[in-house]
Design an enzyme around this catalytic site. Structure first.
Site, short mmCIF file in Angstrom:
data_model
loop_
_atom_site.label_atom_id
_atom_site.label_comp_id
_atom_site.label_asym_id
_atom_site.label_seq_id
_atom_site.Cartn_x
_atom_site.Cartn_y
_atom_site.Cartn_z
N HIS A 182 -14.72 -6.41 7.10
CA HIS A 182 -13.97 -5.70 6.20
C HIS A 182 -14.07 -6.57 4.99
O HIS A 182 -13.17 -6.38 4.08
CB HIS A 182 -12.67 -5.49 6.58
CG HIS A 182 -12.49 -4.84 7.95
ND1 HIS A 182 -12.73 -3.12 7.68
CD2 HIS A 182 -12.02 -4.66 9.22
CE1 HIS A 182 -12.65 -2.75 9.21
NE2 HIS A 182 -12.43 -3.51 9.87
N ARG A 225 -5.67 -8.47 -9.89
CA ARG A 225 -6.19 -9.58 -10.34
C ARG A 225 -7.50 -9.68 -10.49
O ARG A 225 -8.18 -8.39 -10.54
CB ARG A 225 -6.03 -10.80 -9.00
CG ARG A 225 -6.69 -10.15 -7.71
CD ARG A 225 -6.73 -11.33 -6.74
NE ARG A 225 -7.15 -10.38 -5.47
CZ ARG A 225 -8.25 -10.29 -5.04
NH1 ARG A 225 -9.44 -10.41 -5.89
NH2 ARG A 225 -8.62 -9.61 -3.72
N GLU A 242 -3.35 6.38 8.72
CA GLU A 242 -4.39 7.19 7.82
C GLU A 242 -5.43 7.82 8.71
O GLU A 242 -5.56 7.43 9.88
CB GLU A 242 -4.97 6.29 6.86
CG GLU A 242 -4.01 5.90 5.61
CD GLU A 242 -4.89 5.16 4.77
OE1 GLU A 242 -4.46 4.91 3.62
OE2 GLU A 242 -5.99 4.81 5.01
N LYS A 264 0.75 -1.18 0.12
CA LYS A 264 0.02 -0.03 0.16
C LYS A 264 0.93 1.19 0.19
O LYS A 264 0.68 2.28 -0.71
CB LYS A 264 -1.15 0.05 1.16
CG LYS A 264 -2.15 -1.17 1.08
CD LYS A 264 -3.01 -1.06 2.12
CE LYS A 264 -4.03 -1.90 2.13
NZ LYS A 264 -3.66 -3.45 2.03
#
Length: 503
Positions: free
Chosen positions: A237, A294, A202, A118
């Protein structure tokens, strides 16, 4: 152009079957691999050839890249399609495939590696003016420094594993007092799950929509987006229900998010099918989240609204073909819904419910698609993801797609295990979902009493059971006495079914 004649599908279940069907329509032979637990699986029977690659645990079978390449060598395989999960985002495996002279149906190892982090992904797209969630630009290890950064960003904040996914290595921190403990837990979980304890910070967006953009690129520098998918209905999630298009995007916002998604793909010279994920806040501000290198589980809803076969497009790109369309050629037609049918118990925190499919009958009819890898009598293995099928509906608009989904759920017959079908119906009938006014907190906000999914007692069936019990116990006289007043009450609205059963 390199013509592909034989594809090994390095996966199992519904996605293996889905890839093989498209390959067959293209005149390409297929090879299945399977573990000892999947010996009778449908994808094994469908393929032209099939080879057992090991015992049930995935690390001894489906994750054995060396064994898979040996199978390719022995059977003269031209290309490998990894599906999703397992080795699909393993840059090392993709590189091994290329070095063996076999075509990997997916992006380059370099793109997989870059977007697999990330932090690296954010750095790669920094020059493309793509909105980012406020946070650290790199991994953070010093707790005191991390506290200072978190305070400057403002609580609540999110600690995330750089190499993470599926909610692992992720912690929401509400205040400074709990920061140190939560960071330690995030690092520990990330290390355990991914072998990489790197974490970053974040700003936490409290009630976001999870919206992703499908992209497709060829080896000639052409990249397009195939519009968005709404993926905000999630548990732990992880997505449960997806749809295309989103109910909240304006044409202008769709175009802007699509432009950003294409730029993310350009940042890593992407080829093949990929997905760029964004968070969208209550004011319709969007932020880049990550890229999945993908095919996605939810790709059928994009296929429904565009009329494209994404697996065929992947294969064409892998053969070196140019995209046969431009961005201007693509339009959205209709609306599609997808429910992931998991072998899980929604009334028990969505815990897996492994067992045998005593009854298994798929829904049918116009606008209903089922991608699955099971049939009646088969067992759901404990070793793998508990998804049984993807139930997809398509209508001229969102309302029709929802109504078709409700009908299809009611028609889908599965016994022997608990599934997410009842939960899917709950969502489809909920006013928040039907209105489009929902976010990733849907389950926490509205699914607070899972008992609503449990079937309610049927008075007719209960009464019939009582009468039959009395008769079989030899208490005929008692049964007749009990039945007499019931017959009398039948004058006051008793159903014909109950009256006939008691005659």
């Amino acid at each position: 152009m390199k013509k592909i004649n034989k594809i090994l599908v390095a996966n199992r279940g519904e996605i293996a079957l889905r890839v093989m069907r498209s390959a067959k329509e293209m005149g390409i032979k297929t090879v299945a691999i399977y573990s000892e637990a999947d010996r009778q699986a449908l994808h094994v029977r469908f393929a032209d050839e099939a080879v057992c690659v090991g015992p049930p645990p995935s690390n001894q079978s489906y994750l054995r890249g060396d064994v898979i390449l040996e199978v390719c060598k022995n059977l003269g395989v031209d290309a490998i399609h990894p599906g999703y999960g397992f080795l699909s985002e393993n840059a090392g495996f993709a590189k091994m495939v290329e070095e063996a002279g076999i075509t990997f149906i997916g992006p380059s190892p370099e793109a997989i590696d870059l977007m697999g982090s990330k932090l690296a992904a954010k750095a790669a797209v920094a020059n493309y003016n793509i909105p980012m969630v406020p946070g650290t630009e790199g991994a953070i290890t010093d707790v005191e420094e991390a506290k200072t950064i978190a305070t400057s960003i403002g609580f609540p904040i999110l600690i995330k594993a750089s190499a993470g996914g599926g909610g692992k290595g992720m912690r929401v921190v509400e205040n400074l007092e709990e920061f140190e403990q939560q960071m330690s837990m995030a690092v520990s979980e990330a290390t355990s799950a991914f072998g990489d304890g790197s974490v970053f910070i974040e700003k936490y967006i409290g009630s976001p929509r999870h919206i992703e953009i499908q992209v497709l690129g060829d080896t000639h520098g052409n990249i397009v987006h195939l519009f968005e998918r709404e993926c905000s209905i999630q548990r732990r999630h992880q997505k449960v229900i997806e749809e295309a298009p989103s109910a909240i995007l304006t044409p202008e916002l769709r175009a802007e998010m699509g432009r950003c998604a294409v730029n993310v793909a350009k940042a890593c010279n992407y080829k093949g099918a990929g997905t760029v994920e964004f968070l969208v806040d209550e004011n319709l501000n969007f932020y880049f989240l990550e890229m999945n290198t993908r095919l996605q589980v939810e790709h059928p809803v994009t296929e429904q609204i565009t009329g494209l076969d994404l697996v065929k497009e992947q294969i064409k790109v892998a053969q070196g073909e140019r995209l046969s369309f431009t961005q201007e050629d693509l339009t959205i037609t209709g609306h599609a819904m997808e429910l992931r049918v998991y072998a899980e118990d929604p009334t028990n925190n969505f815990l897996p419910d492994i067992g045998t499919l005593t009854t298994y009958k798929r829904p049918q009819g116009l606008g209903v698609r089922v991608d699955d890898g099971f049939e009646e009598g088969m067992e759901i293995p404990i070793y793998y993801d508990p998804m049984i099928a993807k139930l997809v509906t398509y209508g001229k608009d969102r309302q029709e797609a929802i109504e078709k989904m409700i009908r299809a759920i009611e028609e889908y017959q599965i016994t022997g295990i608990e599934t997410t079908l009842p939960f899917g119906k709950f969502v489809m009938e909920h006013e928040a979902f039907r209105s489009g006014d929902f976010d990733t907190k849907f389950i926490n906000r509205y699914f607070t009493d899972p008992s609503v999914l449990k079937p309610q007692p049927n008075p007719d069936e209960e009464e019939l059971a009582a009468v039959l019990a009395a008769l079989f116990s030899g208490q005929a006289k008692t049964a007749q006495t009990a039945a007499a007043p019931v017959s009398a009450e039948s004058k006051n609205g008793m159903s014909d079914w109950r009256k006939n059963r008691l005659k």
